[in-house]
Design an enzyme around this catalytic site. Structure first.
Site, PDB file in Angstrom:
ATOM      1  N   ASP A   1       0.798  -1.225   0.000  1.00  0.00           N
ATOM      2  CA  ASP A   1       0.000   0.000   0.000  1.00  0.00           C
ATOM      3  C   ASP A   1       0.832   1.276   0.000  1.00  0.00           C
ATOM      4  OD1 ASP A   1       0.824  -0.230   2.734  1.00  0.00           O
ATOM      5  OD2 ASP A   1      -0.770   1.170   3.247  1.00  0.00           O
ATOM      6  N   GLU A   2       2.102   1.164  -0.276  1.00  0.00           N
ATOM      7  CA  GLU A   2       2.969   2.338  -0.230  1.00  0.00           C
ATOM      8  C   GLU A   2       3.967   2.292  -1.355  1.00  0.00           C
ATOM      9  OE1 GLU A   2       5.374   3.592   3.304  1.00  0.00           O
ATOM     10  OE2 GLU A   2       4.107   2.083   4.237  1.00  0.00           O
TER      11      GLU A   2
END
Ligand SMILES: [Mg+2]
Length: 369
Positions: free
Chosen positions: A114-115
């Site tokens: 998610d990054e």
């Protein structure tokens, strides 16, 4: 800074965006199950030794956070709802956001599902203003997934990463070359990306509480106390971070091999020895969404002579079992063997990106969100 002889590389200011999904796993669960919305949710095991993998913002107000033992979390928030992780769904969403990033730049460095860091200095859309790109990306993520992302925009990775936290959730912040160094000075070192709890503790013992304290120490001091991290700390204390955004390397093959304690003389033990190697290469394929058409078996004999046998299929192998079947076919003619076998290896090549979504093979749990 490398440059050609006689040329001075222009010290170009980079434009880096750090995109970070908000409470990722928990937000996906709340998205997919309306009953969880507005409630304190923890993704992860509720059993005695379970750990919270991600907490919704509602849960965070009770002090629940990721990596916290589930028992502690439940004590802090008695109404906490535990939800089983669905990594297949998280991986799918991760692929969706990656596609959006790729509309803007090939320079994408994922940190987790998610990054990611994006270098948009020369972006594919020709958009001058990085904050505008960040706004567009966040809007597209919202439209495609229904989820909120935050972003930090700056001239290096460290500051972009710090900036993405400033207006979280569902916000973005920019740290310009003008404000970056001053921002770092005021920041507590325990909030620095790359400074873990143990390092923060050590810094505190050395009288370093803030970026300004860190900046007062010279390079020799920092190398003496922090070794290889010394130069990094020296740089970030001044708002300098030369690390490039490094996209995933494109691999041409994925291999694993093992040397055995005792030479192998027959088919069954050889296949036994190959199984964990197949599992290993498949795990890499699965987590990176890569498939392979060519499977190569390597056999090294006790006299160090070696042979390879390969098979290329029309369609890429879609499971560990398929790869194992091919390996079994390749291994058959190796026996009876004149000599003992000391090493076996499996290599996958003719790699391609998997077209279909991620498998739901959950045995390879991914890092915490
Ligand atoms: Mg996140």
């Amino acid at each position: 800074m490398n440059s050609e002889p006689g040329l001075i590389a222009p010290d170009r200011v980079r434009k880096i965006i750090h995109v970070d999904m908000d409470a990722f796993y928990a937000s996906v669960e709340q998205r997919d199950n309306p009953e969880l919305r507005g409630k304190p949710v923890a993704v992860g095991g509720s059993e005695a030794r379970g750990v919270v993998a991600a907490a919704s913002y509602e849960a965070r107000t009770y002090g629940v956070h990721s990596a916290m033992p589930s028992v502690t979390a439940k004590r802090k928030c008695p109404d906490l709802i535990f939800v089983k992780p669905r990594f297949d769904v998280y991986k799918f969403v991760s692929g969706q956001i990656r596609e959006i990033f790729a509309e803007y730049t090939p320079l994408i460095e994922p940190l987790s599902l998610d990054e990611a860091y994006l270098d948009v200095t020369e972006n594919l859309m020709g958009i001058e203003i990085a904050t505008e790109i960040a706004r567009e990306i966040r809007a597209k993520i919202k439209a495609a997934t229904g989820l909120n992302a935050s972003a930090g925009i700056s001239y290096n990775k460290f500051l972009a990463k710090m900036a993405s936290d400033l207006n979280k959730p569902n916000g973005q912040a920019v740290l310009t070359p003008k404000v970056g160094p001053r921002f770092v000075e005021t920041l507590s070192v325990k909030k620095f990306h790359g400074v873990g709890p143990a390092t923060a503790e050590k810094m505190h013992r050395l009288g370093i509480q803030t970026g300004a304290d860190l900046k007062e120490r010279d390079l020799q001091f920092l190398i003496y106390h922090f070794g290889k991290s010394g130069p990094y700390f020296y740089g970030i204390a001044r708002g300098i971070d030369e690390r490039r955004v490094r996209p995933d390397r494109v691999r041409k093959s994925i291999g694993a091999e093992d040397t055995f304690a005792e030479d192998i003389h027959s088919f069954e033990p050889a296949l036994e020895g190959l199984r964990p190697l197949v599992a290993k290469v498949w795990r890499y394929c699965d987590t990176h969404n890569i498939r392979a058409k060519t499977v190569t078996l390597k056999v090294k004999y006790s006299d160090f002579n070696q042979i390879t046998r390969a098979k290329t299929a029309d369609k890429p192998a879609a499971s560990a079992t398929e790869i194992e079947n091919i390996v079994t076919v390749l291994l058959g003619p190796v026996f009876p063997a004149q000599k003992g076998i000391r090493l076996l290896g499996v290599t996958l090549s003719s790699l391609e990106q998997a077209a279909e979504g991620p498998t739901d093979d959950l045995q390879f749990a991914l890092p915490l969100a």
